[in-house]
Design a protein around this motif. Structure first.
Motif, PDB file in Angstrom:
ATOM      1  N   ASP A 129       0.810  -1.214   0.000  1.00  0.00           N
ATOM      2  CA  ASP A 129       0.000   0.000   0.000  1.00  0.00           C
ATOM      3  C   ASP A 129       0.850   1.273   0.000  1.00  0.00           C
ATOM      4  O   ASP A 129       0.368   2.341  -0.370  1.00  0.00           O
ATOM      5  CB  ASP A 129      -0.967   0.012   1.189  1.00  0.00           C
ATOM      6  N   GLY A 168       0.952   3.192  -3.242  1.00  0.00           N
ATOM      7  CA  GLY A 168      -0.115   4.156  -3.469  1.00  0.00           C
ATOM      8  C   GLY A 168       0.207   5.508  -2.853  1.00  0.00           C
ATOM      9  O   GLY A 168      -0.101   6.557  -3.422  1.00  0.00           O
ATOM     10  N   LEU A 205      -5.025   4.237  -6.618  1.00  0.00           N
ATOM     11  CA  LEU A 205      -4.622   2.828  -6.580  1.00  0.00           C
ATOM     12  C   LEU A 205      -5.398   2.026  -5.544  1.00  0.00           C
ATOM     13  O   LEU A 205      -5.649   0.836  -5.741  1.00  0.00           O
ATOM     14  CB  LEU A 205      -3.121   2.729  -6.309  1.00  0.00           C
ATOM     15  N   CYS A 206      -5.800   2.669  -4.466  1.00  0.00           N
ATOM     16  CA  CYS A 206      -6.546   1.955  -3.435  1.00  0.00           C
ATOM     17  C   CYS A 206      -7.964   1.623  -3.886  1.00  0.00           C
ATOM     18  O   CYS A 206      -8.627   0.764  -3.292  1.00  0.00           O
ATOM     19  CB  CYS A 206      -6.602   2.789  -2.155  1.00  0.00           C
ATOM     20  N   LYS A 259      -7.565  -0.632  -9.951  1.00  0.00           N
ATOM     21  CA  LYS A 259      -6.307  -1.173 -10.474  1.00  0.00           C
ATOM     22  C   LYS A 259      -6.540  -1.594 -11.922  1.00  0.00           C
ATOM     23  O   LYS A 259      -7.485  -2.312 -12.222  1.00  0.00           O
ATOM     24  CB  LYS A 259      -5.815  -2.350  -9.629  1.00  0.00           C
ATOM     25  N   ARG A 297      -4.872  -3.474 -15.080  1.00  0.00           N
ATOM     26  CA  ARG A 297      -3.797  -4.358 -15.529  1.00  0.00           C
ATOM     27  C   ARG A 297      -3.487  -4.171 -17.010  1.00  0.00           C
ATOM     28  O   ARG A 297      -2.348  -4.343 -17.437  1.00  0.00           O
ATOM     29  CB  ARG A 297      -4.186  -5.823 -15.257  1.00  0.00           C
ATOM     30  N   ALA A 337      -2.533   7.182 -14.104  1.00  0.00           N
ATOM     31  CA  ALA A 337      -2.968   5.794 -13.944  1.00  0.00           C
ATOM     32  C   ALA A 337      -1.933   4.825 -14.501  1.00  0.00           C
ATOM     33  O   ALA A 337      -1.664   3.773 -13.912  1.00  0.00           O
ATOM     34  CB  ALA A 337      -4.316   5.579 -14.640  1.00  0.00           C
ATOM     35  N   ASN A 343      -0.096   2.145 -11.836  1.00  0.00           N
ATOM     36  CA  ASN A 343      -0.453   0.752 -12.087  1.00  0.00           C
ATOM     37  C   ASN A 343       0.721  -0.051 -12.631  1.00  0.00           C
ATOM     38  O   ASN A 343       0.848  -1.245 -12.350  1.00  0.00           O
ATOM     39  CB  ASN A 343      -1.640   0.668 -13.049  1.00  0.00           C
ATOM     40  N   TYR A 401       2.783  -0.941  -9.603  1.00  0.00           N
ATOM     41  CA  TYR A 401       2.042  -1.849  -8.731  1.00  0.00           C
ATOM     42  C   TYR A 401       2.136  -3.283  -9.254  1.00  0.00           C
ATOM     43  O   TYR A 401       2.428  -4.220  -8.484  1.00  0.00           O
ATOM     44  CB  TYR A 401       0.581  -1.427  -8.637  1.00  0.00           C
ATOM     45  N   PHE A 402       1.918  -3.470 -10.547  1.00  0.00           N
ATOM     46  CA  PHE A 402       1.935  -4.830 -11.084  1.00  0.00           C
ATOM     47  C   PHE A 402       3.346  -5.376 -11.253  1.00  0.00           C
ATOM     48  O   PHE A 402       3.551  -6.594 -11.198  1.00  0.00           O
ATOM     49  CB  PHE A 402       1.148  -4.883 -12.402  1.00  0.00           C
ATOM     50  N   LYS A 461       3.977  -6.659  -7.847  1.00  0.00           N
ATOM     51  CA  LYS A 461       3.154  -7.816  -7.526  1.00  0.00           C
ATOM     52  C   LYS A 461       3.579  -9.066  -8.279  1.00  0.00           C
ATOM     53  O   LYS A 461       3.514 -10.182  -7.748  1.00  0.00           O
ATOM     54  CB  LYS A 461       1.692  -7.496  -7.837  1.00  0.00           C
TER      55      LYS A 461
END
Length: 441
Positions: free
Chosen positions: A172, A175, A341-342, A345, A347, A391, A395, A398-399, A402
């Protein structure tokens, strides 16, 4: 191992309030780090213009031409083009601002692991403070340019370092970082304009902004709660060597615990990444970096190649005011989407890329054929452009965080940060012939 479990894993639900408090502290720290890291980079452009104009005001033979060349956001009353062009495209200043960042992002990921995070942050703070001081007290053009370069170095090194740093915390905080970087554009533009508008000189305004590097220092060393796995004052290679020595000692003692740690796949015992492994990681990052770079290429082609040409003479705002509002609304869009982001999301990063390219093509034709009915429509498109860019940025990382393996994650986050800077640099180069073409009409 306990250390491995803390690296970029979503926080384990804890009943005590201390865990939630720590999580919010870290989120807030990354928000402030994002804000402070990009703040000098955003402010330097406008500040350097003001300082340069003042420096040249005493030269009666060159002051008019220098002012026109530097004041890239204002109109040019002596220009006969229907686009009210400036002699120098805003892309010229963009390249001076982005090239140092690009060079750092291209090469630093292969070497920066040798420098502990604490030292990196101190260096970024020193560069940011030096940029404010240089531009504020500059007595020559080269000093102002050097100040802009220092701001660019601080921003570039800070971005790849803080993105790598997120892997040691819960996801988190990414974000928080994204929202902070989005807020830097809005805060920088409004604060600098506001302070100069009330009568403060650019020099005094920049000296006041020295509080920003100090805030970065406080955010990192006092507000952030680092996990034990974070190499604060020693580099990663030293940490791997220490872990390896400890495991060898345990094995020699016949410790079962040592055997268990050796068999743990994410225990950090595999050692630092080799050069070949890093190249393999970069190959896998192309699916993230290319869409991000394309978004930013289209985005800054609009911002630095087309915005200054989207001029509506009959509108109630002057050319300079229209341009400033384009930039402001773009920054607001970036702030909104980087803070999302919270909630959302995305992809499919290619969708964002294609939509941004459509924006660029639409506005390119609008500049050529002048079919936009009003600046209000352009305001809306520019805000939407900022939403897409923000965005795509948040994103993408983030990915990457992840979907990348634990051992590769820190390097991957740093290496992928080159995507936006490369797109911005290419956009600056592409904007020159476009500016020259339209201003010749």
């Amino acid at each position: 191992m306990e250390q491995a479990a803390s690296v970029n894993a979503d926080p384990v639900q804890r009943s005590d309030s201390n865990g939630c408090y720590t999580q919010w502290r870290n989120w807030g720290a990354f928000w402030l780090l994002g804000l402070c890291n990009n703040f000098a980079y955003v402010v330097m452009l406008s500040a350097a213009h003001d300082i340069l104009k003042k420096q040249e005001s005493g030269n009666t033979t060159a002051s008019a031409s220098v002012t026109l060349a530097v004041d890239v956001q204002g109109g040019n009353s002596s220009n006969s083009s229907r686009y009210d062009c400036n002699p120098v495209s805003t892309a010229a200043v963009l390249l001076a601002d982005i090239l140092p960042t690009l060079v750092i992002k291209l090469f630093a990921p292969f070497l920066i692991h040798k420098v502990p995070y604490g030292i990196r942050v101190l260096f970024c703070v020193i560069m940011a403070a030096a940029s404010f001081l240089l531009v504020s007290f500059s007595s020559a053009v080269w000093m102002s340019i050097l100040g802009v370069i220092f701001a660019s170095i601080s921003s570039g090194l800070g971005e790849l370092s803080f993105l790598s740093l997120t892997v040691f915390f819960s996801m988190d905080v990414l974000g928080g970082w994204g929202s902070g970087t989005g807020g830097a554009g809005v805060a920088g533009a409004f604060l600098y304009s506001g302070l100069t508008q009330i009568g403060l000189s650019p020099q005094i305004t920049l000296l006041i902004m020295l509080v920003v590097p100090f805030a970065m220092l406080i955010s990192y060393f006092l507000l952030l709660v680092p996990p034990p796995s974070l190499p604060q004052w020693k580099n990663r290679e030293a940490e791997y060597a220490a872990v390896g020595s400890e495991e060898r000692r345990r094995l020699m003692d016949g410790s079962e615990e040592g055997e268990q740690e050796k068999s743990t796949p994410e225990g950090g015992t595999a050692g630092p990444l080799t050069f070949t492994e890093k190249l393999h990681i970069i190959k896998g990052l192309v699916r993230f970096v290319f869409p991000l770079g394309l978004v930013y290429f289209a985005e800054y082609f609009i911002n630095q190649g087309l915005m200054e040409l989207l001029y509506f003479p009959g509108f109630f705002l002057s050319h300079a005011e229209q341009y400033r509002w384009y930039q402001t609304l773009y920054q607001v869009g970036v702030l909104v989407s980087r803070s999302s982001l919270c909630c959302v999301k995305i992809r499919k990063l290619w969708v964002l890329s294609m939509l941004q390219v459509v924006n660029a093509v639409l506005l390119l034709f609008a500049v050529r054929f002048l079919f936009m009915p009003s600046a209000w429509l352009v305001f809306t498109i520019v805000f939407y452009e900022g939403l897409l860019g923000g965005a795509a940025y948040v994103n993408t990382f983030y990915f990457i965080s992840k979907e990348t393996e634990h051992r590769q994650r820190e390097f991957a986050m740093a290496a992928a940060s080159v995507g936006d800077s490369l797109g911005i640099a290419l956009a600056g180069l592409a904007a020159f012939p476009v500016h020259r073409y339209f201003c010749s009409l």
